[in-house]
Motif scaffolding. Structure first.
Motif, PDB file in Angstrom:
ATOM      1  N   UNK A 149     -54.736  31.683 -39.001  1.00 51.20           N
ATOM      2  CA  UNK A 149     -54.004  30.570 -38.395  1.00 51.20           C
ATOM      3  C   UNK A 149     -54.604  29.288 -38.958  1.00 51.20           C
ATOM      4  N   UNK A 150     -53.788  28.515 -39.664  1.00 55.16           N
ATOM      5  CA  UNK A 150     -54.304  27.328 -40.339  1.00 55.16           C
ATOM      6  C   UNK A 150     -53.297  26.185 -40.247  1.00 55.16           C
ATOM      7  N   UNK A 151     -53.573  25.115 -40.975  1.00 56.96           N
ATOM      8  CA  UNK A 151     -52.666  23.980 -40.953  1.00 56.96           C
ATOM      9  C   UNK A 151     -53.188  22.836 -41.791  1.00 56.96           C
ATOM     10  N   UNK A 152     -52.460  21.719 -41.722  1.00 53.26           N
ATOM     11  CA  UNK A 152     -52.870  20.449 -42.332  1.00 53.26           C
ATOM     12  C   UNK A 152     -52.706  19.397 -41.249  1.00 53.26           C
ATOM     13  N   UNK A 153     -53.805  18.740 -40.890  1.00 57.11           N
ATOM     14  CA  UNK A 153     -53.806  17.819 -39.763  1.00 57.11           C
ATOM     15  C   UNK A 153     -53.950  16.375 -40.237  1.00 57.11           C
ATOM     16  N   UNK A 161     -55.409  23.100 -45.169  1.00 56.80           N
ATOM     17  CA  UNK A 161     -54.998  23.897 -46.322  1.00 56.80           C
ATOM     18  C   UNK A 161     -53.503  24.172 -46.189  1.00 56.80           C
ATOM     19  N   UNK A 162     -52.685  23.661 -47.102  1.00 63.64           N
ATOM     20  CA  UNK A 162     -51.242  23.872 -47.004  1.00 63.64           C
ATOM     21  C   UNK A 162     -50.879  25.348 -47.075  1.00 63.64           C
ATOM     22  N   UNK A 180     -45.579  32.426 -40.978  1.00 61.59           N
ATOM     23  CA  UNK A 180     -44.852  31.985 -39.797  1.00 61.59           C
ATOM     24  C   UNK A 180     -45.202  30.524 -39.527  1.00 61.59           C
ATOM     25  N   UNK A 181     -44.211  29.669 -39.480  1.00 65.08           N
ATOM     26  CA  UNK A 181     -44.419  28.262 -39.161  1.00 65.08           C
ATOM     27  C   UNK A 181     -44.589  28.111 -37.645  1.00 65.08           C
ATOM     28  N   UNK A 198     -49.420  26.822 -39.006  1.00 64.46           N
ATOM     29  CA  UNK A 198     -48.773  28.069 -39.403  1.00 64.46           C
ATOM     30  C   UNK A 198     -49.746  29.235 -39.263  1.00 64.46           C
ATOM     31  N   UNK A 199     -49.192  30.424 -39.364  1.00 62.57           N
ATOM     32  CA  UNK A 199     -50.005  31.644 -39.406  1.00 62.57           C
ATOM     33  C   UNK A 199     -49.573  32.471 -40.602  1.00 62.57           C
TER      34      UNK A 199
END
Length: 204
Positions: A149-153, A161-162, A180-181, A198-199
Motif C-alpha cells: 500500500x503506497x502513494x504520493x503525498x 512512489x508513483x 487498485x486505486x 493505491x495498493x
C-alpha cells in the motif's frame, strides 16, 4: 516522487516518541468503525482465503496485523521501533502473532518464508526500493504474494512512489501484478484525499 531529503527526513523521525500518538490518525489506529471495516474488507480481498503466514513489515502498532489475525492468519510483525512493537504486542495479546524489533528492509526472520509480505507506507521512503523488493520477494513462498500500500503525498513537494514506478519494479519479480486505486475510498482514510493512494498485489 521520493528524493533523498524525503527519505532522510522520514528516517530521522523518532518513531518511539511518535508511538503513543501514532494511532490517532484514522488510518493508523482504525478506531472509527467505518474506517476499520473498510480496511478489513480491503485486506480480506488482498490476502489469501486460506489461513496463511503473513509478514507485516513496518507494522507500527499492529493495526493491520490485528485485522489479518482476526481473519484467521498467522502474523509476524517487524518494526524498527521498540515502542511500536510493544503497542503491537499489547494489541494482539493472546493471538497467533509474533512481533520483532528489526529492520524491515532485512527482517530478522532467518530462513522462514511466508505466504504474504504485507507493507504499508514504507517502501516510498527507502533509498533503493528495487533492491528491497527483490529481497522481500525472496521471503515469499512459491504461489505467495506481496501486498503493498503506497502513494504520493503532497502537491508542492510531492513525496512517495508513483504507482507506475512500483508496478514497473515488480513486473520482473511477479507472475501477475494487480493495481487498485484507493484515493477515492474516503472510508479508508477517514476523510477526502486528493493525492495518489493505491495498493498493489503482486502474485509470485
Amino acid at each position: 516522487m521520493t528524493n533523498d531529503n524525503d527519505a532522510l527526513s522520514w528516517a530521522a523521525v523518532d518513531w518511539d516518541a511518535e508511538a503513543a500518538s501514532f494511532d490517532d490518525e484514522p488510518d493508523h489506529g482504525l478506531r472509527d468503525p467505518q474506517v476499520r471495516r473498510a480496511w478489513a474488507e480491503r485486506l480480506r480481498s488482498w490476502l489469501p482465503e486460506r489461513t496463511s503466514d503473513v509478514l507485516d513489515l513496518g507494522c507500527g502498532t499492529g493495526s493491520l496485523s490485528l485485522l489479518a489475525s482476526e481473519q484467521g492468519h498467522h502474523v509476524t510483525g517487524v518494526d524498527s521501533s521498540p515502542a511500536m512493537i510493544d503497542l503491537a504486542r499489547e494489541k494482539l495479546a493472546g493471538r497467533d502473532a509474533a512481533f520483532l524489533v528489526g529492520d524491515a528492509t532485512a527482517p530478522p526472520v532467518g530462513e522462514q518464508r511466508f505466504d504474504v509480505v504485507l507493507v504499508r507506507h514504507l517502501l516510498w521512503a527507502l533509498p533503493d526500493p528495487g533492491r528491497v523488493l527483490r529481497h522481500w520477494r525472496e521471503l515469499v513462498r512459491p504461489g505467495g504474494r506481496l501486498v503493498l500500500v503506497e502513494g504520493v503525498w503532497g502537491t508542492v513537494t510531492p513525496a512517495g512512489i508513483p504507482a507506475g514506478v512500483l508496478t514497473g519494479l515488480l513486473a520482473p519479480l511477479a507472475a501477475e501484478v494487480r493495481l487498485e486505486q484507493l484515493s477515492q475510498e474516503t472510508q479508508l482514510w477517514g476523510k477526502e484525499v486528493t493525492d495518489e493512494r493505491y495498493a498493489v498485489v503482486a502474485l509470485v
